[in-house]
Design an enzyme around this catalytic site. Sequence first.
Site, PDB file in Angstrom:
ATOM      1  N   GLU A 124      27.886  14.753 -24.736  1.00  0.00           N
ATOM      2  CA  GLU A 124      28.405  13.745 -23.817  1.00  0.00           C
ATOM      3  C   GLU A 124      29.196  12.619 -24.481  1.00  0.00           C
ATOM      4  O   GLU A 124      28.818  11.460 -24.416  1.00  0.00           O
ATOM      5  CB  GLU A 124      27.258  13.153 -23.002  1.00  0.00           C
ATOM      6  CG  GLU A 124      26.032  12.709 -23.810  1.00  0.00           C
ATOM      7  CD  GLU A 124      24.951  12.134 -22.897  1.00  0.00           C
ATOM      8  OE1 GLU A 124      25.255  11.208 -22.145  1.00  0.00           O
ATOM      9  OE2 GLU A 124      23.806  12.623 -22.956  1.00  0.00           O
ATOM     10  N   HIS A 134      15.713  12.651 -21.271  1.00  0.00           N
ATOM     11  CA  HIS A 134      15.804  12.461 -22.732  1.00  0.00           C
ATOM     12  C   HIS A 134      14.548  13.142 -23.266  1.00  0.00           C
ATOM     13  O   HIS A 134      13.505  12.521 -23.414  1.00  0.00           O
ATOM     14  CB  HIS A 134      15.860  10.983 -23.101  1.00  0.00           C
ATOM     15  CG  HIS A 134      17.103  10.318 -22.582  1.00  0.00           C
ATOM     16  ND1 HIS A 134      17.219   8.969 -22.416  1.00  0.00           N
ATOM     17  CD2 HIS A 134      18.300  10.835 -22.197  1.00  0.00           C
ATOM     18  CE1 HIS A 134      18.429   8.680 -21.934  1.00  0.00           C
ATOM     19  NE2 HIS A 134      19.095   9.807 -21.794  1.00  0.00           N
ATOM     20  N   ARG A 182      33.380   9.522 -19.490  1.00  0.00           N
ATOM     21  CA  ARG A 182      32.385  10.326 -20.210  1.00  0.00           C
ATOM     22  C   ARG A 182      32.411  11.718 -19.598  1.00  0.00           C
ATOM     23  O   ARG A 182      32.620  11.856 -18.378  1.00  0.00           O
ATOM     24  CB  ARG A 182      30.991   9.702 -20.103  1.00  0.00           C
ATOM     25  CG  ARG A 182      29.883  10.535 -20.748  1.00  0.00           C
ATOM     26  CD  ARG A 182      28.576   9.766 -21.009  1.00  0.00           C
ATOM     27  NE  ARG A 182      27.869   9.382 -19.809  1.00  0.00           N
ATOM     28  CZ  ARG A 182      27.820   8.154 -19.331  1.00  0.00           C
ATOM     29  NH1 ARG A 182      28.431   7.163 -19.982  1.00  0.00           N
ATOM     30  NH2 ARG A 182      27.163   7.881 -18.214  1.00  0.00           N
ATOM     31  N   ASP A 212      21.661  17.219 -16.269  1.00  0.00           N
ATOM     32  CA  ASP A 212      22.235  15.935 -16.700  1.00  0.00           C
ATOM     33  C   ASP A 212      23.734  16.147 -16.925  1.00  0.00           C
ATOM     34  O   ASP A 212      24.131  16.658 -17.972  1.00  0.00           O
ATOM     35  CB  ASP A 212      21.531  15.482 -17.995  1.00  0.00           C
ATOM     36  CG  ASP A 212      21.993  14.109 -18.459  1.00  0.00           C
ATOM     37  OD1 ASP A 212      22.744  13.436 -17.731  1.00  0.00           O
ATOM     38  OD2 ASP A 212      21.591  13.716 -19.582  1.00  0.00           O
ATOM     39  N   HIS A 234      21.393  14.513 -26.665  1.00  0.00           N
ATOM     40  CA  HIS A 234      19.933  14.370 -26.679  1.00  0.00           C
ATOM     41  C   HIS A 234      19.340  15.677 -26.194  1.00  0.00           C
ATOM     42  O   HIS A 234      20.015  16.480 -25.555  1.00  0.00           O
ATOM     43  CB  HIS A 234      19.484  13.178 -25.811  1.00  0.00           C
ATOM     44  CG  HIS A 234      19.968  13.212 -24.388  1.00  0.00           C
ATOM     45  ND1 HIS A 234      19.366  13.972 -23.423  1.00  0.00           N
ATOM     46  CD2 HIS A 234      21.001  12.580 -23.762  1.00  0.00           C
ATOM     47  CE1 HIS A 234      19.995  13.809 -22.269  1.00  0.00           C
ATOM     48  NE2 HIS A 234      21.014  12.972 -22.442  1.00  0.00           N
ATOM     49  N   TYR A 248      34.948   3.923 -23.630  1.00  0.00           N
ATOM     50  CA  TYR A 248      34.761   2.840 -22.669  1.00  0.00           C
ATOM     51  C   TYR A 248      35.607   1.664 -23.144  1.00  0.00           C
ATOM     52  O   TYR A 248      35.295   1.032 -24.161  1.00  0.00           O
ATOM     53  CB  TYR A 248      33.281   2.456 -22.602  1.00  0.00           C
ATOM     54  CG  TYR A 248      32.392   3.690 -22.480  1.00  0.00           C
ATOM     55  CD1 TYR A 248      32.138   4.268 -21.243  1.00  0.00           C
ATOM     56  CD2 TYR A 248      31.864   4.311 -23.632  1.00  0.00           C
ATOM     57  CE1 TYR A 248      31.370   5.424 -21.138  1.00  0.00           C
ATOM     58  CE2 TYR A 248      31.097   5.458 -23.530  1.00  0.00           C
ATOM     59  CZ  TYR A 248      30.852   6.015 -22.283  1.00  0.00           C
ATOM     60  OH  TYR A 248      30.097   7.160 -22.181  1.00  0.00           O
ATOM     61  N   GLU A 299      30.005  15.193 -19.749  1.00  0.00           N
ATOM     62  CA  GLU A 299      28.688  15.630 -20.246  1.00  0.00           C
ATOM     63  C   GLU A 299      28.319  16.991 -19.684  1.00  0.00           C
ATOM     64  O   GLU A 299      28.333  17.195 -18.463  1.00  0.00           O
ATOM     65  CB  GLU A 299      27.621  14.606 -19.827  1.00  0.00           C
ATOM     66  CG  GLU A 299      26.203  15.016 -20.179  1.00  0.00           C
ATOM     67  CD  GLU A 299      25.169  13.944 -19.859  1.00  0.00           C
ATOM     68  OE1 GLU A 299      25.383  13.154 -18.923  1.00  0.00           O
ATOM     69  OE2 GLU A 299      24.139  13.898 -20.564  1.00  0.00           O
ATOM     70  N   ASP A 342      27.348  10.108 -13.373  1.00  0.00           N
ATOM     71  CA  ASP A 342      26.351  10.706 -14.272  1.00  0.00           C
ATOM     72  C   ASP A 342      25.125  10.961 -13.412  1.00  0.00           C
ATOM     73  O   ASP A 342      24.461  10.014 -12.990  1.00  0.00           O
ATOM     74  CB  ASP A 342      26.044   9.735 -15.423  1.00  0.00           C
ATOM     75  CG  ASP A 342      25.089  10.332 -16.457  1.00  0.00           C
ATOM     76  OD1 ASP A 342      24.436  11.352 -16.157  1.00  0.00           O
ATOM     77  OD2 ASP A 342      24.993   9.757 -17.558  1.00  0.00           O
ATOM     78  N   ASP A 364       0.816  -1.218   0.000  1.00  0.00           N
ATOM     79  CA  ASP A 364       0.000   0.000   0.000  1.00  0.00           C
ATOM     80  C   ASP A 364       0.854   1.276   0.000  1.00  0.00           C
ATOM     81  O   ASP A 364       0.373   2.344   0.354  1.00  0.00           O
ATOM     82  CB  ASP A 364      -0.980  -0.001   1.177  1.00  0.00           C
ATOM     83  CG  ASP A 364      -0.255  -0.085   2.509  1.00  0.00           C
ATOM     84  OD1 ASP A 364       0.975  -0.278   2.494  1.00  0.00           O
ATOM     85  OD2 ASP A 364      -0.918   0.044   3.554  1.00  0.00           O
ATOM     86  N   HIS A 390      27.439   5.063 -28.012  1.00  0.00           N
ATOM     87  CA  HIS A 390      26.188   5.829 -27.910  1.00  0.00           C
ATOM     88  C   HIS A 390      26.304   7.112 -28.724  1.00  0.00           C
ATOM     89  O   HIS A 390      27.363   7.445 -29.241  1.00  0.00           O
ATOM     90  CB  HIS A 390      25.834   6.107 -26.437  1.00  0.00           C
ATOM     91  CG  HIS A 390      26.885   6.865 -25.657  1.00  0.00           C
ATOM     92  ND1 HIS A 390      27.075   8.212 -25.782  1.00  0.00           N
ATOM     93  CD2 HIS A 390      27.790   6.440 -24.737  1.00  0.00           C
ATOM     94  CE1 HIS A 390      28.034   8.595 -24.956  1.00  0.00           C
ATOM     95  NE2 HIS A 390      28.502   7.538 -24.313  1.00  0.00           N
ATOM     96  N   HIS A 425      24.527   2.239 -18.178  1.00  0.00           N
ATOM     97  CA  HIS A 425      23.474   2.580 -17.216  1.00  0.00           C
ATOM     98  C   HIS A 425      23.669   1.827 -15.898  1.00  0.00           C
ATOM     99  O   HIS A 425      22.714   1.299 -15.325  1.00  0.00           O
ATOM    100  CB  HIS A 425      22.089   2.314 -17.821  1.00  0.00           C
ATOM    101  CG  HIS A 425      21.721   3.343 -18.850  1.00  0.00           C
ATOM    102  ND1 HIS A 425      20.685   3.189 -19.732  1.00  0.00           N
ATOM    103  CD2 HIS A 425      22.255   4.543 -19.144  1.00  0.00           C
ATOM    104  CE1 HIS A 425      20.602   4.258 -20.525  1.00  0.00           C
ATOM    105  NE2 HIS A 425      21.558   5.092 -20.180  1.00  0.00           N
TER     106      HIS A 425
HETATM  107  N1  GLY Z   1      21.921  10.314 -17.801  1.00  0.00           N
HETATM  108  C1  GLY Z   1      21.383   9.805 -18.976  1.00  0.00           C
HETATM  109  C2  GLY Z   1      22.090  10.325 -20.127  1.00  0.00           C
HETATM  110  O1  GLY Z   1      23.148  10.912 -19.988  1.00  0.00           O
HETATM  111  O2  GLY Z   1      21.649  10.236 -21.232  1.00  0.00           O
HETATM  112 MN    MN Z   2      22.632  12.716 -21.086  1.00  0.00          MN
HETATM  113 MN    MN Z   3      23.846  11.822 -18.221  1.00  0.00          MN
END
Ligand code: GLY
Ligand code: MN
Ligand code: MN
Length: 445
Positions: free
Chosen positions: A391, A368, A412, A278, A361, A395, A414, A267, A47, A357, A250
Amino acid sequence: MLPDPLPRPAAITNDEYRARRASLMAKLTENSAVLLLGATLVTRSRDSDYPFRQDSDFHYLTGFPEPGGLLLLLPGRSEGESVLFCQDRDPTLEAWTGIRLGAQGAVRQHGVDQAFENAERDAQLASLLDGRTTLYLMLADLDSMALADGVRGRLTARVRQGARPAEAYADLAPLLHEARLIKSEGELVLMRHAADISARGHVRAMCAARPGLAEYHLQAELEHEFRWQGAIGPAYATIVGGGANACVLHYIENNQPLRDGELVLIDAGAELDLYAGDITRTFPVGGRFNEAQRALYEVVLAAQERAVASIQPGATLTEIHEGVVHDLTAGLIRLGLLRGEVSARVEDESFKRFYLHSTSHWLGLDVHDVGAYRQYGTPRSLAPGMVLTVEPGLYIPADDDIPADFRGVGIRIEDDVAVTDSGHEVLTVGVPKGVREIEAMMVKK
Ligand code: GLY
Ligand code: MN
Ligand code: MN
């Protein structure tokens, strides 16, 4: 000592929500209506519910913060064009879960033209939509479709009494998402603030990092700062990946020890009034990059900085990504991780072993964020008011057949960038990304 909290920026005004609804209605076909459901509570266990988070589209058009809402836009209706259905007032439930605005509160506080409580929904909905020949709704949302079908069914059953059900459904998503793609000045104020809080969280985690802590300790530092500064919390699941965990894009377990000699990738971004920050930063757990880490880091940083510098109206995300791929590939060849000519390695996509990747975005109410990436079959041009991330990363799998020093290193970097009339504005300047700046900050603590 804890830092002073930042002053809260101004919220989006009711006038702006009203203008968004008017602007959307101006784009609809003749004799149409909009039907848009808000989010509902979601059970976490038994609940207990997850904390409520309004649907981003519904929030964009109403600013209404309660679950169980429904918005109708009825252009030209003399009693009011924007009609909101909301939770029923219920003194017993309100004693447990807090005051509900009810129909009167919705009109008074949120500036919709008319509101009803949900108990009246069935009785009102069909007559409000009677005669609207096109119904705009989220075609991908099954609940919206079921609701619209139910209304159509009831009107169809009364055709001989003169009722007129919708003849067509149209997708609301493209119209609304185009609007959301271009941020207003009020939205940019909130996004700057979300970015600033996010940056402060990263600085705090950088200053706290040391060997012997676990990944979740840095997550705790970040998320403490987010909440301290008035954000609701993270805009998405915080990623703190030490060592080779940084190569899992992720990774959210955040439960491993942080080791001296390894990098840690964070991240994370704060959500402020539903707008997301982000940011990714990668830094040495012990405060100093080793030679291989620094070399790889400098490749990513140079690609990231060149990509950010190229952002201006008319540029495209495809060009930006292609520039990053070129720069990363050239760097990988220089460091001996790939062989041959840059153009050949770009062509045969061997860089994808290390960079899988895309570079950017959209960013906004969703991390996103919505908005088409292509228009008329071609990559769309950037325009003032768009906000995007940049970003790039590299890797290097722990078991890859490359020099040992590079194995298991994930990097990375970003930032969040708004497109302006003359170029761009980096929203996330508050957290360092240069090797020397990072090392200096970690020494100073
Ligand atoms: N944190 C998700 C991305 O960087 O796209
Ligand atoms: Mn991002
Ligand atoms: Mn990110």
